[in-house]
Design an enzyme around this catalytic site. Structure first.
Site, PDB file in Angstrom:
ATOM      1  N   HIS A 269      -6.023   4.214  12.310  1.00  0.00           N
ATOM      2  CA  HIS A 269      -5.831   5.666  12.446  1.00  0.00           C
ATOM      3  C   HIS A 269      -6.985   6.302  13.219  1.00  0.00           C
ATOM      4  O   HIS A 269      -6.817   7.340  13.854  1.00  0.00           O
ATOM      5  CB  HIS A 269      -5.667   6.321  11.077  1.00  0.00           C
ATOM      6  CG  HIS A 269      -4.320   6.081  10.478  1.00  0.00           C
ATOM      7  ND1 HIS A 269      -3.170   6.586  11.040  1.00  0.00           N
ATOM      8  CD2 HIS A 269      -3.923   5.382   9.387  1.00  0.00           C
ATOM      9  CE1 HIS A 269      -2.125   6.206  10.315  1.00  0.00           C
ATOM     10  NE2 HIS A 269      -2.554   5.468   9.305  1.00  0.00           N
TER      11      HIS A 269
ATOM     12  N   CYS B 155      -5.626   0.982   6.540  1.00  0.00           N
ATOM     13  CA  CYS B 155      -5.491   1.212   7.978  1.00  0.00           C
ATOM     14  C   CYS B 155      -6.548   2.166   8.509  1.00  0.00           C
ATOM     15  O   CYS B 155      -6.279   2.927   9.444  1.00  0.00           O
ATOM     16  CB  CYS B 155      -4.113   1.763   8.287  1.00  0.00           C
ATOM     17  SG  CYS B 155      -2.809   0.910   7.419  1.00  0.00           S
TER      18      CYS B 155
ATOM     19  N   SER C  89       5.226   2.424   9.256  1.00  0.00           N
ATOM     20  CA  SER C  89       6.157   2.399   8.129  1.00  0.00           C
ATOM     21  C   SER C  89       7.113   3.581   8.150  1.00  0.00           C
ATOM     22  O   SER C  89       8.117   3.565   7.450  1.00  0.00           O
ATOM     23  CB  SER C  89       5.410   2.313   6.795  1.00  0.00           C
ATOM     24  OG  SER C  89       4.697   1.092   6.740  1.00  0.00           O
TER      25      SER C  89
ATOM     26  N   CYS D  22      -0.782   6.525   1.786  1.00  0.00           N
ATOM     27  CA  CYS D  22      -1.053   7.842   1.232  1.00  0.00           C
ATOM     28  C   CYS D  22      -2.216   7.771   0.267  1.00  0.00           C
ATOM     29  O   CYS D  22      -2.983   8.707   0.144  1.00  0.00           O
ATOM     30  CB  CYS D  22       0.152   8.390   0.536  1.00  0.00           C
ATOM     31  SG  CYS D  22       1.242   7.128  -0.031  1.00  0.00           S
TER      32      CYS D  22
ATOM     33  N   ARG E  54       1.066  -3.244  11.595  1.00  0.00           N
ATOM     34  CA  ARG E  54       2.436  -3.041  11.121  1.00  0.00           C
ATOM     35  C   ARG E  54       3.347  -2.491  12.197  1.00  0.00           C
ATOM     36  O   ARG E  54       4.483  -2.138  11.933  1.00  0.00           O
ATOM     37  CB  ARG E  54       2.428  -2.128   9.900  1.00  0.00           C
ATOM     38  CG  ARG E  54       1.833  -2.816   8.714  1.00  0.00           C
ATOM     39  CD  ARG E  54       1.468  -1.901   7.583  1.00  0.00           C
ATOM     40  NE  ARG E  54       0.736  -2.662   6.588  1.00  0.00           N
ATOM     41  CZ  ARG E  54      -0.556  -3.002   6.705  1.00  0.00           C
ATOM     42  NH1 ARG E  54      -1.250  -2.612   7.748  1.00  0.00           N
ATOM     43  NH2 ARG E  54      -1.137  -3.726   5.779  1.00  0.00           N
TER      44      ARG E  54
ATOM     45  N   CYS F 265      -5.476   6.267   4.879  1.00  0.00           N
ATOM     46  CA  CYS F 265      -5.069   5.061   4.185  1.00  0.00           C
ATOM     47  C   CYS F 265      -6.234   4.095   4.081  1.00  0.00           C
ATOM     48  O   CYS F 265      -7.019   3.959   5.013  1.00  0.00           O
ATOM     49  CB  CYS F 265      -3.939   4.411   4.971  1.00  0.00           C
ATOM     50  SG  CYS F 265      -3.593   2.740   4.465  1.00  0.00           S
TER      51      CYS F 265
ATOM     52  N   GLU G 121       0.858  -1.172   0.000  1.00  0.00           N
ATOM     53  CA  GLU G 121       0.000   0.000   0.000  1.00  0.00           C
ATOM     54  C   GLU G 121       0.899   1.228   0.000  1.00  0.00           C
ATOM     55  O   GLU G 121       1.788   1.356   0.830  1.00  0.00           O
ATOM     56  CB  GLU G 121      -0.877  -0.022   1.248  1.00  0.00           C
ATOM     57  CG  GLU G 121      -1.782   1.158   1.391  1.00  0.00           C
ATOM     58  CD  GLU G 121      -2.932   1.118   0.397  1.00  0.00           C
ATOM     59  OE1 GLU G 121      -3.648   2.107   0.308  1.00  0.00           O
ATOM     60  OE2 GLU G 121      -3.093   0.102  -0.290  1.00  0.00           O
TER      61      GLU G 121
ATOM     62  N   CYS H 140       3.441  -0.217   4.276  1.00  0.00           N
ATOM     63  CA  CYS H 140       2.203   0.483   4.004  1.00  0.00           C
ATOM     64  C   CYS H 140       2.546   1.953   4.056  1.00  0.00           C
ATOM     65  O   CYS H 140       2.711   2.515   5.119  1.00  0.00           O
ATOM     66  CB  CYS H 140       1.151   0.133   5.043  1.00  0.00           C
ATOM     67  SG  CYS H 140      -0.444   0.862   4.699  1.00  0.00           S
TER      68      CYS H 140
END
Lengths: 569, 160
Positions: A68, A64, A500, A547, A477, A61, A14, A544
């Site tokens: 978030h 995710c 990430s 964006c 992640r 995203c 991603e 990931c």
């Protein structure tokens, strides 16, 4: 002479990631990871109502969304010192666990297994032999000859259609692909079954979150789920029982398919326990709070410097200063104005694009450090922390997995093997099994508690003046933290340090490489123009780069480029 | 008819979110329709698979950059749609291309697939659409209703 390869973009992840490697004598000698998109969430949130921030952050995203949202409400609650009703914690915890299990399954089967599994070889596998193999690994009811033959037929039709789509970018027939046609067939069959199972996990999220892909039930102060044990439109007993049946189904797959598959692939590729370790400072945060204050957790987390289990330092809660004061970000090698190394609350982000400069700025990703050092985050960091903290379910699943790998590989494989490319996959599968137990437990806690009270929300009240908060979350992640500064009830500054960012970090202010970069050094590469081995290591982190541009571009159909060129010494 | 109307895109990137804005506009203008699911797909991928299964038709709404004037609406159908999504390697790797391919692999791709695309003007950070694209959002919402009528699905406006 050495060869420089550029993979831009890395596929089956991603977000937009570029990876450059220098290869000499068939081995990667240096590497650069570059995030190619700028996230501007902080710009959007400035001046907004902190209670609404999560609605925007879940749009960062597409993979995710839930994580978030969770980190955002926690950041605001942390700033307010707001307690959360127990029911709300349990419901959030179930969302978190169900999402993480779904994410781990999809990552293994749909985003990374094809680095190890050859689809074209699976077409030649004998379903009878493959079924016998599967039945030797576990009691999974769908390892029958009929199921395997059916899956093989489906794949044949799909491949014959010529529209490979999801399978288009695989390096089929690459010399580094080593599985027999039967193992490939078994894994491909599970690839298809995993598509079904991930829906069951998603169903849990849509029942508890009121909606997917963007959950609707969160609120700063708790959740918006009305609980009424009799009413069918709310979280009723009937719905909760349905959720339990979904949890059981997902658990069956994790324990009888996912974990055994990872063990088998790990055993066949046991040489990969020797590659891809990289940064061995591991950071994770505690998750699944089971009190109202966020001080007691189902899963511990903390910092493990230099892989030393004995030096594990736990992070004790949402207000632990050891974490809140330990995080810094450097922009020395990132495309932002200036050169500083600051705490997220002190940051300002002024984009400043230069070009790809090996020794200068080369990424949109900042370089975070914990207590001054780069750190690896993710399921491996989490599993090692859980192991170091003596978490019993983790020890049980880890030891079982390692003994399965050892017996399949015919040699003793210990915990040290986890510091590797294949070890990251193993840790993720072990974590999925642990998460399934957690999910079951949170379900039981919720069912027990709603007999006593049905509270789900505490109203937030914002004081005059400035307050600061951090929302931490052990996401699929790894460590996710949202940092918020609120002034007179409005957002003054907002930063998200995503997993990430830690792993895809460029070099930091001391020019130390980030985890992807460090892990690639020493990776063998058989064919520079087909760098499958590089992808294996990068994919093992589950990148990931959150964006999510979604535009269809007819004018400039970009190609995935892998370029290899000679560089003079 | 069992239809999925799905807007996709990122609301944080100005015109990039136009497909999702069409979904919102459609919900404001028309009454709920039995058998038609109107979904804000955001930037998700494989999670959307369950919404696709069992549908006779899929109407996708997205921005499509094709060198037309900002706000121009284009229509694609059938094989054109996956082909269009496949030729782009967008930063959103796990997007609609993989979703459509996976649905095909599972034998769950709806028989009829239509994409209504809006030409964007700006995809910088921000929540607002540009003026031209905002105007097209209304047009496309109407066009979705027309597509549904053509499939034999009656669409009624909300009473004023």
């Amino acid at each position: 002479m050495s060869t420089r390869i550029t993979i831009d973009p890395v596929t089956r992840i991603e977000g937009h990631l570029r990876v450059d490697c220098e290869i000499s004598g068939g081995t990667v000698t240096d590497a650069w990871a570059s995030g190619q998109m700028w996230r501007g969430i902080e710009v959007i949130l400035k001046g907004r109502d902190p209670r609404e921030a999560w609605l925007f952050t879940q749009r960062i995203c597409g993979v995710c969304t839930t994580v978030h949202a969770i980190a955002s409400v926690r950041a605001v609650e942390n700033a307010l010192n707001l307690e959360i009703p127990l029911n709300a914690q349990y419901i959030r915890n179930m969302l978190i666990a169900a999402h993480a299990i779904q994410d781990h399954i999809v990552h293994f089967y749909h985003l990374s297994a094809l680095d190890w599994v050859d689809v074209t070889s699976a077409l030649k596998g004998d379903p009878k032999k493959a079924a016998a193999l599967g039945q030797g690994l576990s009691s999974w009811h769908l390892n029958s000859v009929q199921e395997l033959a059916k899956a093989q037929e489906k794949l044949k039709v799909f491949v014959a259609s010529g529209q490979l789509g999801i399978f288009a970018n695989g390096y089929w027939g690459h010399p580094a692909m080593k599985l027999s046609p039967e193992v490939n067939l078994l894994a491909c069959t599970h690839y298809l079954q995993a598509l079904e199972v991930q829906r069951r996990a998603n169903m849990i999220i849509s029942i508890l979150g009121s909606k997917t892909p963007h959950i609707q039930n969160l609120a700063v102060g708790g959740v918006a789920n009305p609980i009424n044990t009799d009413s069918p439109s709310t979280l009723s007993v009937e719905r909760l029982l349905y959720v339990k049946s979904l949890i059981d189904e997902v658990g069956d797959f994790v324990n009888n398919v996912y974990l055994p598959d990872v063990c088998a692939i790990g055993a066949f590729y046991s040489d990969w326990t020797g590659y891809g370790a990289g940064i061995k400072n591991y950071l994770s945060v505690p998750e699944f709070p089971i009190d109202t204050k966020g001080t007691v957790f189902e899963l511990p987390g903390g910092y493990l410097p230099n892989a030393a289990l004995g030096q594990f330092k736990p992070i004790t809660g949402f207000h632990d200063k050891y974490f809140a004061e330990g995080v810094n970000e450097s922009i020395k090698h990132a495309w932002y104005q200036g050169d500083w190394d600051r705490h997220p609350w002190q940051e300002e982000t002024e984009p400043h694009y230069t070009d790809f400069q090996d020794r200068g700025k080369y990424s949109w990703v900042k370089a975070p450090t914990f207590r001054g050092a780069p750190a690896q985050v993710g399921p491996l960091a989490n599993v090692l922390a859980l192991y170091a903290a003596g978490h019993a379910p983790t020890k049980k699943h880890a030891e079982k997995a390692l003994s399965t790998v050892s017996s399949l590989a015919g040699s003793r494989v210990g915990l040290d093997a986890l510091h590797s490319t294949i070890g990251r996959h193993a840790a993720r599968a072990i974590r999925a099994a642990v998460l399934h137990e957690t999910l079951e437990k949170q379900w039981t806690l919720l069912v027990q508690n709603i007999g006593k009270d049905t509270a789900t929300f505490n109203r937030p009240e914002f004081p005059k003046g400035e307050i600061r908060g951090v929302g931490m979350h052990e996401a699929p992640r790894g460590v996710l933290s949202h940092w918020v500064v609120i002034e007179d009830g409005k957002i003054k500054n907002y930063q998200a340090v995503v997993p990430s960012t830690w792993n895809a970090s460029p070099r930091n202010s001391k020019d130390q490489p980030g985890p992807y970069e460090a892990s690639l050094r020493g990776t063998p590469v058989a064919q520079a123009d087909k760098p499958l081995e590089v992808l294996r290591t990068v994919h093992s982190f589950d990148p990931c780069l959150a964006c999510a541009i979604h535009l269809v571009d007819k004018e400039h159909p970009e190609a995935i480029t892998v370029t290899a060129r000679e560089v003079p010494e | 008819m069992n239809v999925l109307v799905m807007g996709i895109g990122n609301l944080l990137l100005q015109d990039e979110g136009a497909g999702v804005r069409v979904v919102e506009e459609f919900g404001r203008r028309f009454l709920p329709i039995p058998g038609v699911h109107v979904l804000d797909g955001g930037t998700s991928g494989i999670e959307l698979l369950s919404y696709l299964s069992g549908r006779d038709a899929l109407i996708l709404l997205d921005v499509v950059k094709g060198g037309l004037p900002a706000g121009a609406v284009s229509r694609y159908e059938g094989e054109e749609v996956p082909a269009l999504f496949q030729q782009k390697i967008s930063p959103h790797q796990l997007g609609i291309s993989d979703l459509l391919a996976t649905a095909r692999l599972m034998g769950e791709l709806p028989a009829k697939v239509v994409l209504l695309g809006i030409e964007p003007q700006s995809i910088g950070t921000g929540l607002e659409l540009t003026r031209e694209v905002a105007r097209s959002v209304t047009t496309v919402a109407e066009q979705v209703a027309a597509e549904l009528w053509q499939m034999g699905v009656p669409v009624l406006p909300r009473p004023a």
